[in-house]
Design a protein around this motif. Structure first.
Motif, PDB file in Angstrom:
ATOM      1  N   LEU A 303       1.052  -1.402  -0.004  1.00  0.00           N
ATOM      2  CA  LEU A 303      -0.011   0.096   0.047  1.00  0.00           C
ATOM      3  C   LEU A 303       0.857   1.369  -0.066  1.00  0.00           C
ATOM      4  O   LEU A 303       2.101   1.245   0.124  1.00  0.00           O
ATOM      5  CB  LEU A 303      -0.884   0.119   1.282  1.00  0.00           C
ATOM      6  CG  LEU A 303      -1.852  -1.225   1.215  1.00  0.00           C
ATOM      7  CD1 LEU A 303      -2.612  -1.320   2.824  1.00  0.00           C
ATOM      8  CD2 LEU A 303      -2.889  -1.103   0.094  1.00  0.00           C
ATOM      9  N   GLY A 304       0.315   2.526  -0.005  1.00  0.00           N
ATOM     10  CA  GLY A 304       1.062   3.889  -0.030  1.00  0.00           C
ATOM     11  C   GLY A 304       1.720   3.928   1.015  1.00  0.00           C
ATOM     12  O   GLY A 304       2.626   4.678   1.009  1.00  0.00           O
ATOM     13  N   ASP A 305       1.350   3.464   2.087  1.00  0.00           N
ATOM     14  CA  ASP A 305       2.071   3.693   3.587  1.00  0.00           C
ATOM     15  C   ASP A 305       3.245   2.506   3.772  1.00  0.00           C
ATOM     16  O   ASP A 305       3.542   2.498   4.890  1.00  0.00           O
ATOM     17  CB  ASP A 305       1.354   3.856   4.756  1.00  0.00           C
ATOM     18  CG  ASP A 305       0.264   2.596   4.768  1.00  0.00           C
ATOM     19  OD1 ASP A 305       0.416   1.664   3.838  1.00  0.00           O
ATOM     20  OD2 ASP A 305      -0.503   2.517   5.895  1.00  0.00           O
ATOM     21  N   ASN A 306       3.446   1.851   2.553  1.00  0.00           N
ATOM     22  CA  ASN A 306       4.307   0.542   2.470  1.00  0.00           C
ATOM     23  C   ASN A 306       3.971  -0.623   3.593  1.00  0.00           C
ATOM     24  O   ASN A 306       4.789  -1.501   3.765  1.00  0.00           O
ATOM     25  CB  ASN A 306       5.841   0.971   3.096  1.00  0.00           C
ATOM     26  CG  ASN A 306       6.498   2.050   2.117  1.00  0.00           C
ATOM     27  OD1 ASN A 306       6.331   1.797   1.042  1.00  0.00           O
ATOM     28  ND2 ASN A 306       7.238   3.018   2.819  1.00  0.00           N
ATOM     29  N   THR A 307       2.770  -0.533   3.733  1.00  0.00           N
ATOM     30  CA  THR A 307       2.223  -1.826   4.502  1.00  0.00           C
ATOM     31  C   THR A 307       1.995  -2.823   3.335  1.00  0.00           C
ATOM     32  O   THR A 307       1.617  -2.655   2.366  1.00  0.00           O
ATOM     33  CB  THR A 307       0.665  -1.497   4.955  1.00  0.00           C
ATOM     34  OG1 THR A 307       0.882  -0.385   5.987  1.00  0.00           O
ATOM     35  CG2 THR A 307       0.294  -2.527   5.622  1.00  0.00           C
ATOM     36  N   LYS A 308       2.432  -4.205   3.595  1.00  0.00           N
ATOM     37  CA  LYS A 308       2.449  -5.369   2.815  1.00  0.00           C
ATOM     38  C   LYS A 308       1.108  -5.947   3.121  1.00  0.00           C
ATOM     39  O   LYS A 308       0.696  -6.172   4.231  1.00  0.00           O
ATOM     40  CB  LYS A 308       3.491  -6.231   2.970  1.00  0.00           C
ATOM     41  CG  LYS A 308       4.962  -5.811   2.654  1.00  0.00           C
ATOM     42  CD  LYS A 308       6.177  -6.787   2.932  1.00  0.00           C
ATOM     43  CE  LYS A 308       7.140  -6.204   2.378  1.00  0.00           C
ATOM     44  NZ  LYS A 308       8.512  -7.332   2.664  1.00  0.00           N
TER      45      LYS A 308
END
Length: 607
Positions: A303-308
């Protein structure tokens, strides 16, 4: 300098003490509730007052050692509500409906600042609704139907920003309903002595027009209700149109086949925009495919916040099965919360797409770790396999025995058990799950699952129950022990059994333990542990569903309680069956009773 060091030490000691006291305070609060509700010796017997953390207790769910859910529904409890429950500041859901609880709702309930659901329906509660409930800013569901509550509805409830469902029917409430409560999505105030709003402009229930003893007032109500209906319809149309453009809607209405329409409130689930998931998965690139199931593919995404994340894209959404599977999975995963169950982060629903978003499990699935390792990746060691067996059992126990209605998974296998960063088991893929009314013993439906894991009675009759999951779990245990698939046609070349269950049974009878255990373990395992796991697996895979243990029994057996007795009983039955089978086999081999033998041949022919 010395004074500063002392001060730092004092602060550290206090912090440590606080971390130690918090779980203890939770246990104290729950035990105070148990005592005030007059729970018998048989009820909540595992709520141990000497245990620091209550997170292993029945009916209690925790997250990071914090109690987030307590469900004591329909247990025949009486007594009163303890004010100490207000100490559970992390509690999100409290369900006590269907008991005989008396007394008042304590003002201390207003301290449950994390609460999203409070269900006290169908008890004998008296007194007024506490004004303090107006402090529960996260509250979404307030269910107080069928009690003996009196007095006015507090105005403070009208200020709750997240309230979407308030049910106060069949009490002794009086006075005027706060006007803003009619803006809540679902409400029911019928069966009280209430003024249903200024000039009776509002019906007392959100799913009916209400009634009045005055015909003139009834006409006015009808006209006003009609106008309001048109305005409401127009507003909903506008909201849906805007929601589609923005890719967001707080809740969605679905039809469940064979049942009345139900509203699914997604609570903390996030509504993702299609574009967001398209970017996260690199336009659903094939290089990001993690796996493929009966309803579609699963993609790795960032995701955009680097959450996988793992994004499950349902490819047959246009078919009744695909759409129903989406609705069913969203509902069930959102209400089933347990450390050994896969948590649903959110969803995406468009006219042409159905997607589910989960946390990414960096260690993938048990099946991958058993059979699909890349060069250099470590083998799943024996202690980890033991933890996986117990964690999976606990997850299934929760689905079967702590969800109401119970949830049947229907496709329990190593590929559907995922591993988090600590290699803890997380049961996933509820797409094939089926909600079962607790008043029924089974449910007839289309057979779903994976060959080799499906219980025999499910294949022959289409009737599934929690014992079909127990069978699948038993096969999964054999996968853990052997590292092999449930069906392996390569064994035909060795004139061996294709089914893993038959293969293990044969080797177990011949006492060839080394031939059963996964060679990748290089004999690094505990022989007694392996024998125990095989015994539990064979008990779980008995032909008769009635003879299989419940998942709560499985958990106890894996923890070392009650296995010896069950296993001895099973062996006696199995020996008798084997002798009968061999006797019949010899009859046919020696040509005894040639008439019956000829009849058997004729009956087995084409017809």
């Amino acid at each position: 300098m010395f004074f500063k060091m002392e001060l730092v030490l004092v602060v550290l000691v206090l912090a440590c003490l606080q971390s130690l006291v918090a779980p203890d305070a939770q246990g104290d609060a729950l035990n105070a509730l148990r005592n005030s509700l007059n729970a018998s010796a048989d009820q909540l017997s595992d709520w141990n007052p000497n245990q620091v953390s209550p997170c292993t207790w029945s009916k209690v769910i925790c997250d990071n050692n914090n109690v987030i859910s307590v469900s004591l529904s329909s247990m025949g409890l009486s007594g009163t509500l303890s004010p100490k429950i207000g100490l559970l500041r992390t509690l999100q859901s409290l369900s006590l409906q269907g008991n005989g609880i008396t007394g008042e709702i304590p003002e201390e309930f207003g301290n449950l600042t994390s609460l999203t659901k409070l269900d006290l329906e169908n008890n004998r509660l008296t007194g007024e609704i506490p004004v303090s409930l107006g402090r529960l800013t996260k509250l979404q569901f307030l269910i107080l139907n069928q009690n003996n509550l009196t007095g006015a509805i507090p105005n403070s409830l009208a200020d709750l920003p997240n309230l979407i469902n308030i049910q106060l029917a069949s009490n002794g409430l009086s006075g005027q309903i706060p006007n803003d409560l009619f803006h809540v999505s679902e409400y029911n105030f019928t069966g009280n002595h209430l003024n249903c709003g200024i000039n009776f402009a509002h019906p007392c229930a959100s799913d009916s027009g209400g009634s009045s003893h005055n015909p003139r007032i009834g006409t006015i109500v009808g006209i006003v209700a009609g106008i309001l209906g048109l305005l409401l319809f127009g507003s909903l149309f506008l909201m849906l149109w805007k929601g589609r453009r923005r890719g967001y809607r707080r809740e969605v209405f679905v039809d469940v086949a064979g049942e009345v329409d139900r509203r699914i409130a997604f609570g903390q689930l996030k509504r993702f925009a299609w574009r967001e998931l398209q970017l996260a998965t690199d336009n659903f690139s094939e290089k990001n495919v993690l796996g493929q199931g009966g309803f579609g593919k699963v993609y790795k995404g960032v995701l955009g916040d680097n959450t996988k994340v793992a994004v499950k894209r349902l490819t047959d959404y246009e078919s009744p099965g695909g759409d129903a599977a989406f609705q069913r999975e969203v509902e069930m995963i959102s209400v089933a919360v347990h450390r050994n169950l896969l948590r649903l982060i959110g969803f995406c629903l468009t006219p042409t797409e159905r997607l589910l978003v989960y946390p990414f499990m960096q260690n993938l699935s048990v099946a991958y770790r058993l059979r699909e390792l890349k060069p250099g990746e470590p083998v799943l060691d024996w202690p980890t396999r033991k933890r996986v067996a117990l964690g999976t059992a606990r997850g299934l126990e929760y689905l079967h025995e702590h969800c109401n209605p119970k949830i049947i998974h229907r496709d329990v296998k190593a590929a559907n058990v995922l591993l988090d960063e600590d290699f803890e088991a997380v049961v996933g893929d509820f797409g094939l799950a089926k909600l079962v009314d607790v008043r029924k013993t089974n449910v007839t439906t289309q057979v779903r699952g994976t060959m080799g894991h499906i219980a025999p009675e499910y294949l022959s009759t289409g009737k599934s129950s929690e014992r079909t999951d127990v069978f699948g779990y038993g096969i999964m245990l054999l996968e853990l022990v052997t590292g092999q698939r449930a069906i392996d046609f390569s064994r035909l070349e060795e004139e061996d059994d294709v089914l893993l269950l038959d293969h293990v049974k044969k080797l177990q009878r011949e006492k060839k333990l080394d031939a059963i255990v996964d060679r990748n373990l290089n004999k690094n395992y505990d022989t007694q542990d392996v024998e125990m796991m095989i015994q539990v697996a064979l008990l779980c895979t008995q032909g008769s569903p009635e003879e299989r243990p419940a998942m709560s029994e499985v958990v106890r057996m894996l923890e070392g309680e009650g296995l010896a007795e069950r296993w001895e009983e099973w062996q006696n039955v199995e020996v008798t069956r084997r002798q009968e089978y061999e006797r019949l086999q010899k009859r046919f081999d020696w040509g005894e009773d040639s008439v019956n033998y000829q009849d058997a041949i004729e009956l087995s022919g084409g017809r």
